[in-house]
Design a protein around this motif. Structure first.
Motif, mmCIF file in Angstrom:
data_model
loop_
_atom_site.group_PDB
_atom_site.id
_atom_site.type_symbol
_atom_site.label_atom_id
_atom_site.label_comp_id
_atom_site.label_asym_id
_atom_site.label_seq_id
_atom_site.Cartn_x
_atom_site.Cartn_y
_atom_site.Cartn_z
ATOM 1 N N MET A 1 0.825 -1.210 0.000
ATOM 2 C CA MET A 1 0.000 0.000 0.000
ATOM 3 C C MET A 1 0.864 1.266 0.000
ATOM 4 S SD MET A 1 -2.956 1.602 0.269
ATOM 5 C CE MET A 1 -4.146 0.375 0.787
ATOM 6 N N SER A 2 1.851 1.333 0.888
ATOM 7 C CA SER A 2 2.705 2.521 0.960
ATOM 8 C C SER A 2 3.425 2.750 -0.356
ATOM 9 C CB SER A 2 3.717 2.383 2.103
ATOM 10 O OG SER A 2 3.065 2.316 3.351
ATOM 11 N N ALA A 3 3.925 1.668 -0.948
ATOM 12 C CA ALA A 3 4.641 1.787 -2.222
ATOM 13 C C ALA A 3 3.707 2.244 -3.330
ATOM 14 C CB ALA A 3 5.277 0.446 -2.577
ATOM 15 N N ALA A 4 2.499 1.724 -3.354
ATOM 16 C CA ALA A 4 1.529 2.109 -4.388
ATOM 17 C C ALA A 4 1.168 3.584 -4.264
ATOM 18 C CB ALA A 4 0.278 1.242 -4.277
ATOM 19 N N LEU A 5 1.005 4.060 -3.052
ATOM 20 C CA LEU A 5 0.701 5.478 -2.840
ATOM 21 C C LEU A 5 1.862 6.349 -3.301
ATOM 22 C CD1 LEU A 5 -0.980 5.325 0.688
ATOM 23 C CD2 LEU A 5 -2.091 6.002 -1.450
ATOM 24 N N ALA A 6 3.082 5.952 -2.957
ATOM 25 C CA ALA A 6 4.251 6.742 -3.341
ATOM 26 C C ALA A 6 4.421 6.768 -4.859
ATOM 27 C CB ALA A 6 5.502 6.162 -2.675
ATOM 28 N N THR A 7 4.190 5.632 -5.511
ATOM 29 C CA THR A 7 4.317 5.559 -6.968
ATOM 30 C C THR A 7 3.275 6.445 -7.651
ATOM 31 O OG1 THR A 7 5.191 3.314 -6.856
ATOM 32 C CG2 THR A 7 4.264 4.024 -8.961
ATOM 33 N N ALA A 8 2.035 6.366 -7.193
ATOM 34 C CA ALA A 8 0.977 7.189 -7.773
ATOM 35 C C ALA A 8 1.274 8.666 -7.560
ATOM 36 C CB ALA A 8 -0.371 6.820 -7.165
ATOM 37 N N ALA A 29 -11.122 3.802 -3.675
ATOM 38 C CA ALA A 29 -11.078 2.441 -4.213
ATOM 39 C C ALA A 29 -11.386 1.414 -3.129
ATOM 40 C CB ALA A 29 -9.713 2.164 -4.833
ATOM 41 N N LEU A 30 -10.952 1.701 -1.911
ATOM 42 C CA LEU A 30 -11.173 0.772 -0.803
ATOM 43 C C LEU A 30 -12.546 0.928 -0.158
ATOM 44 C CD1 LEU A 30 -7.687 1.084 0.921
ATOM 45 C CD2 LEU A 30 -8.651 -1.028 -0.021
ATOM 46 N N GLY A 31 -13.175 2.094 -0.401
ATOM 47 C CA GLY A 31 -14.463 2.353 0.239
ATOM 48 C C GLY A 31 -14.323 2.682 1.712
ATOM 49 N N VAL A 32 -13.201 3.328 2.080
ATOM 50 C CA VAL A 32 -12.972 3.711 3.471
ATOM 51 C C VAL A 32 -12.656 5.205 3.540
ATOM 52 C CG1 VAL A 32 -12.093 1.415 4.039
ATOM 53 C CG2 VAL A 32 -10.471 3.226 3.416
ATOM 54 N N GLU A 33 -12.663 5.759 4.743
ATOM 55 C CA GLU A 33 -12.252 7.145 4.937
ATOM 56 C C GLU A 33 -10.740 7.258 4.744
ATOM 57 O OE1 GLU A 33 -14.163 9.829 5.568
ATOM 58 O OE2 GLU A 33 -15.956 8.573 5.376
ATOM 59 N N ARG A 34 -10.294 8.411 4.258
ATOM 60 C CA ARG A 34 -8.854 8.606 4.053
ATOM 61 C C ARG A 34 -8.079 8.424 5.355
ATOM 62 N NH1 ARG A 34 -6.416 13.858 4.288
ATOM 63 N NH2 ARG A 34 -4.180 13.718 3.826
ATOM 64 N N ASN A 35 -8.660 8.839 6.468
ATOM 65 C CA ASN A 35 -7.976 8.698 7.761
ATOM 66 C C ASN A 35 -7.580 7.260 8.049
ATOM 67 O OD1 ASN A 35 -8.151 11.393 8.257
ATOM 68 N ND2 ASN A 35 -9.915 11.268 9.622
ATOM 69 N N ALA A 36 -8.369 6.318 7.562
ATOM 70 C CA ALA A 36 -8.094 4.906 7.838
ATOM 71 C C ALA A 36 -6.767 4.473 7.242
ATOM 72 C CB ALA A 36 -9.229 4.039 7.309
ATOM 73 N N TYR A 44 -4.169 -2.587 4.493
ATOM 74 C CA TYR A 44 -5.008 -2.938 3.348
ATOM 75 C C TYR A 44 -4.153 -3.421 2.172
ATOM 76 C CZ TYR A 44 -8.335 0.028 5.900
ATOM 77 O OH TYR A 44 -9.143 0.588 6.854
ATOM 78 N N ALA A 45 -4.727 -4.284 1.367
ATOM 79 C CA ALA A 45 -4.136 -4.641 0.084
ATOM 80 C C ALA A 45 -4.607 -3.633 -0.958
ATOM 81 C CB ALA A 45 -4.566 -6.047 -0.319
ATOM 82 N N VAL A 46 -3.765 -3.378 -1.940
ATOM 83 C CA VAL A 46 -4.134 -2.430 -2.991
ATOM 84 C C VAL A 46 -5.245 -3.040 -3.840
ATOM 85 C CG1 VAL A 46 -3.322 -1.144 -4.997
ATOM 86 C CG2 VAL A 46 -1.801 -1.494 -3.022
ATOM 87 N N PRO A 47 -6.407 -2.381 -3.933
ATOM 88 C CA PRO A 47 -7.507 -2.962 -4.713
ATOM 89 C C PRO A 47 -7.245 -2.878 -6.212
ATOM 90 C CG PRO A 47 -8.116 -0.803 -3.876
ATOM 91 C CD PRO A 47 -6.777 -1.120 -3.279
ATOM 92 N N ALA A 48 -7.823 -3.803 -6.939
ATOM 93 C CA ALA A 48 -7.607 -3.851 -8.389
ATOM 94 C C ALA A 48 -8.116 -2.601 -9.080
ATOM 95 C CB ALA A 48 -8.289 -5.087 -8.961
ATOM 96 N N THR A 49 -9.092 -1.925 -8.493
ATOM 97 C CA THR A 49 -9.688 -0.746 -9.129
ATOM 98 C C THR A 49 -8.813 0.493 -9.024
ATOM 99 O OG1 THR A 49 -10.874 -0.342 -7.064
ATOM 100 C CG2 THR A 49 -12.057 -1.528 -8.796
ATOM 101 N N PHE A 50 -7.771 0.450 -8.200
ATOM 102 C CA PHE A 50 -6.945 1.641 -7.983
ATOM 103 C C PHE A 50 -6.250 2.082 -9.266
ATOM 104 C CE2 PHE A 50 -2.837 3.520 -6.397
ATOM 105 C CZ PHE A 50 -3.385 4.701 -5.906
ATOM 106 N N ALA A 51 -5.753 1.139 -10.057
ATOM 107 C CA ALA A 51 -5.010 1.486 -11.275
ATOM 108 C C ALA A 51 -5.864 2.296 -12.239
ATOM 109 C CB ALA A 51 -4.498 0.215 -11.954
#
Length: 272
Positions: A1-8, A29-36, A44-51
């Motif tokens: 998750m951290s790596a995916a956020l940094a890459t994006a 994509a996760l359906g959660v609040e950003r604070n979470a 969390y695992a990176v959801p497929a819809t994030f890309a």
């Protein structure tokens, strides 16, 4: 998750808020609040819809269009193509209105160019008033009606299609307006120019076309003791002041969070 956020975030170099954009899209994509995800991003695992969301943002699509929502003042608004994305600087109009009414409540509110109901619905969340929103765009009005229903104010918020106040009769305690004020030759970021409705952005060669219309209409609409609060571009205070004063209105200027000229408060000059 951290790596995916940094890459994006690294790919969103065109944005003023690349990391925030990535976090908002991930939360969506996760359906959660950003604070979470801020508290524990690797929970969390990176959801497929994030890309797919990242791809849309790389096309400079506004974050609000991608997520379908935008926070403004004390409310959240559904938003999408065909409606202007609410800007934080527009909250200056509500701050200026609060200052004018100073503890009393306007009973009637008119929002000219309401878009997705931004200013009107925020004002109705602030005061127990009756409100009318006017917009020329049926797409924007569809969002406004949906937002009023979500906020539970359909008994107090009414919407009509029209061109400014041409179909309006009567007076209102508070008139709000965020008209188009960008000159047609002005260059805008792709995020705005390529996606947001041009009819809500551009206003002739000098950006003042709609102020000329509004200035003529406002004097008959402002109730005794009331005010019209109008958004302006940061360099437009002198010409808009002149247009309003030419109609016999008294004008006061308010600045936004960044210290830029942003709102004109027009009232009837006190009787002598």
């Amino acid at each position: 998750m951290s790596a995916a956020l940094a890459t994006a975030a690294a790919r969103f170099g065109f944005s003023a808020t690349p990391r925030l954009d990535a976090e908002i899209l991930m939360a969506h994509a996760l359906g959660v609040e950003r604070n979470a995800i801020l508290l524990d991003p690797d929970r969390y695992a990176v959801p497929a819809t994030f890309a797919a969301l990242v791809h849309r943002r790389l096309n400079h699509e506004p974050i609000a269009y991608i997520t379908g929502t935008r926070g403004f003042w004390s409310i959240d608004l559904a938003i999408g193509p065909g409606a202007l994305v609410p800007r934080a600087d527009s909250e200056t109009l509500l701050i200026a209105a609060q200052a004018h009414f100073a503890g009393r409540s306007p009973a009637t509110i008119l929002d000219l160019g309401t878009g997705p109901g931004t200013l009107l619905l925020a004002a109705l969340d602030e005061w127990p008033a009756q409100g009318l929103g006017v917009d020329y765009s049926p797409h924007a009005l569809a969002y406004a009606c949906a937002n009023a229903a979500t906020l539970g104010v359909t008994d107090r918020a009414h919407f009509i299609q029209g061109s400014w106040a041409s179909a309006i009769v009567g007076q209102f305690d508070l008139i709000l307006a965020n008209p188009p004020y960008i000159a047609t030759a002005e260059q805008l970021p792709r995020e705005v120019h390529d996606h947001e409705p041009h009819a809500a952005l551009f206003a002739g060669s000098d950006g003042l076309d709609d102020y000329r219309i509004l200035a003529e209409q406002l004097p008959a609409l402002i109730a005794p003791g009331g005010a019209a609060v109008i958004e302006i571009g940061s360099t437009q205070a002198p010409p808009v002041t002149a247009l309003l004063q030419a109609q016999g209105l008294h004008v006061a200027l308010h600045h936004d969070y960044g210290g830029n000229a942003r709102a004109m408060v027009a009232t009837h000059a006190p009787a002598t």
